[in-house]
Design an enzyme around this catalytic site. Structure first.
Site, PDB file in Angstrom:
ATOM      1  CB  CYS A  75      -0.898  -0.056   1.227  1.00  0.00           C
ATOM      2  SG  CYS A  75      -1.830   1.407   1.462  1.00  0.00           S
ATOM      3  CG  HIS A 131      -1.134   3.535   4.814  1.00  0.00           C
ATOM      4  ND1 HIS A 131      -1.211   2.239   4.327  1.00  0.00           N
ATOM      5  CD2 HIS A 131      -0.486   3.445   5.997  1.00  0.00           C
ATOM      6  CE1 HIS A 131      -0.650   1.422   5.182  1.00  0.00           C
ATOM      7  NE2 HIS A 131      -0.198   2.124   6.203  1.00  0.00           N
TER       8      HIS A 131
END
Ligand SMILES: *[C@@H]1O[C@H](CO)[C@@H](O)[C@H](O)[C@H]1NC(C)=O
Ligand SMILES: *[C@@H]1O[C@H](CO)[C@@H](O)[C@H](O)[C@H]1NC(C)=O
Ligand SMILES: *[C@@H]1O[C@H](CO)[C@@H](O)[C@H](O)[C@H]1NC(C)=O
Ligand SMILES: *[C@@H]1O[C@H](CO)[C@@H](O)[C@H](O)[C@H]1NC(C)=O
Ligand SMILES: *[C@@H]1O[C@H](CO)[C@@H](O)[C@H](O)[C@H]1NC(C)=O
Length: 450
Positions: A75, A131
């Site tokens: 990710c 993130h």
């Protein structure tokens, strides 16, 4: 009576104006939709009939479907490449994901997508997952070019309670801009993000170009106490999937598909659609067969999220836009996630030659729009000399080399949904097609025999 007539007239005039004449921004509205952990085989546009994704497919088929599109295997690195146009090996982010206790983030000397777009006149919004670090405010979206953020900072959380269960810490991870947003409790992320994004679209001042980065939580697994979550209205669409975990996963995918349908509808109703570009991408391959407590599928590609096999890095992706010169195509050109920054900058009216010279991405707009060959001939999947994995992979033209392994080699196989293996596979034409992408050697044989 007179009053009524006048009102009707005004409504008619204002709707005519909003349809045609008020949409004055000549720069396209840019909508980037990122799915989290969506596998190659989890959308029906790659041929599976297990989880129909009609809204996503409609945009994909009438846009340009990217068949050789690569992301990073996890990710944070993919999101960093998307935002900067630079390979994660140049950002110090090639190794893992950022967890709550990590005191680092995407380096502050990097300019990121909304910072490039704001000087071109764009309103910039992020809805959903960040993130890319939050240990200091400077690393968070509102300090890095986004006008608003409605969403969360970490990698995973509950879809309803929005609690992030991170190494060492647990707590609410949901913000409206920089403020904690407790009223998200009980609201299903996919619907919450979608309705918020729809509001942004409807409230947008049409005289300005819009950049909307919708980074969905779907279809990542949630917390250990409830890894897979979807409302019954979505899971009930899949009575034929026996495995409850895959069935819930299918519901999560179906909600994501509805989200794409709802966003498209909002763009059309608001008059932004005719001058917009919708980019859809996963962030990495799917976590299959219980990896990360999830049940995605990348079949017939080999490997899973976190591995450098095709199943880890070859991503679901397409671009859709009324502005494409030759839509309705499958592009087999090589494209990497770091190509979006220069491409979007170009679409937004920027001059790509004024971008920093140390970007790794290419402007692939002509490839997408007209089908001219991609300037990209190779893709570095990763170089990660970290002691626990020590793996690297590179694709050059038709060839790919993988050195070392991730996950101690435990996830180097093919993982199709179980009942799919038993029943449907023998009838699936893809079983005979070798696009497992692993060359040379006998990998293709393994692929056919499952
Ligand atoms: C930011 O600084 C790091 C460390 O000095 C460097 O490696 C990187 O290339 C810099 N980024 C840019 C965009 O100059
Ligand atoms: C989010 O915060 C902004 C101010 O930063 C406020 O104007 C807006 O109403 C808030 N949105 C919600 C959904 O509470
Ligand atoms: C999409 O919109 C419909 C209403 O038209 C709504 O019922 C549904 O919950 C929405 N789905 C998502 C994922 O936002
Ligand atoms: C883009 O920038 C380059 C170098 O600064 C310049 O030579 C070129 O004319 C510019 N192109 C346009 C279309 O402005
Ligand atoms: C290819 O097949 C040979 C003989 O069956 C085997 O020893 C080798 O491990 C296989 N290689 C791969 C990459 O699967």
């Amino acid at each position: 009576m007179k009053g009524t007539t006048v009102t009707v007239c005004i409504i008619m005039i204002s709707s005519i104006l909003s349809e045609c004449c008020l949409a004055t921004s000549s720069q396209p509205h840019i909508i980037v939709i990122i799915a989290d952990d969506l596998g190659w085989d989890d959308v029906s546009f790659h041929g599976s009939d297990q989880i129909p994704t009609p809204n996503i497919d409609e945009l994909a088929y009438s846009g340009v479907l990217l068949h050789n599109y690569y992301v990073q295997p996890i990710c944070t690195p993919t999101r960093a490449a998307l935002m900067t146009g630079r390979h994660p090996i140049h950002l110090g982010l090639q190794d893992g994901v950022i967890v709550a206790s990590h005191p680092y983030g995407l380096p502050l000397n990097e300019t990121i997508m909304p910072q490039y777009l704001k000087p071109l006149g764009y309103d910039t919004h992020i809805v959903g997952k960040w993130h890319l670090g939050f240990f200091a405010w400077q690393y968070t979206p509102l300090y890095r070019g986004f006008d608003t953020h409605f969403g969360y900072y970490n990698g995973e959380e509950g879809y309803y309670d929005h609690t992030a269960e991170e190494p060492k810490y647990i707590g609410l991870d949901f913000r409206n801009n920089t403020e904690l947003f407790k009223s998200a409790y009980g609201e299903y992320s996919t619907e919450l993000f979608t309705s918020y994004a729809e509001k942004i679209i409807h409230n947008h001042n049409k005289n300005k170009p819009l950049f909307l980065y919708l980074a969905h939580q779907a279809v990542h697994s949630g917390n250990s106490y409830s890894p897979l979550e979807a409302p019954y209205k979505y899971t009930s669409r899949f009575p034929y999937i026996q495995d409850e975990r895959r069935r819930t996963f299918a519901g999560m995918v179906s909600a994501l598909d509805d989200s794409v349908g709802n966003i498209t509808r909002a763009l059309k109703h608001s008059g932004l659609y005719e001058n917009c570009i919708i980019l859809f991408s996963t962030d990495n391959g799917g976590p299959a067969a219980g990896f990360d407590a999830n049940y995605a599928s990348n079949w017939p590609l080999r490997g899973i999220k976190h591995t450098l096999w095709e199943g880890g890095v070859r991503g679901d992706g397409f671009i859709h836009s009324p502005l494409l010169e030759k839509p309705g195509r499958i592009s087999t050109d090589m494209i990497h996630v770091c190509d979006w920054l220069p491409t979007i900058y170009h679409i937004a009216g920027g001059n790509v030659s004024s971008l920093p010279t140390n970007l790794d991405g290419f402007n692939v707009w002509d490839t997408l729009s007209r089908g001219t060959p991609s300037p990209r001939t190779e893709i570095l999947h990763n170089i990660d000399p970290h002691k626990n994995h020590n793996a690297a992979a590179l694709r050059v033209g038709e060839f790919k080399i993988i050195l070392g392994t991730e996950e101690h080699g435990e996830w180097d196989g093919w993982y199709e949904p179980e009942e799919y293996t038993k029943e449907n596979k023998k009838n699936d034409p893809r079983a005979a097609v070798v696009y497992c992408g692993e060359k040379p050697g006998n990998a293709s044989t393994n692929c056919n025999s499952g």
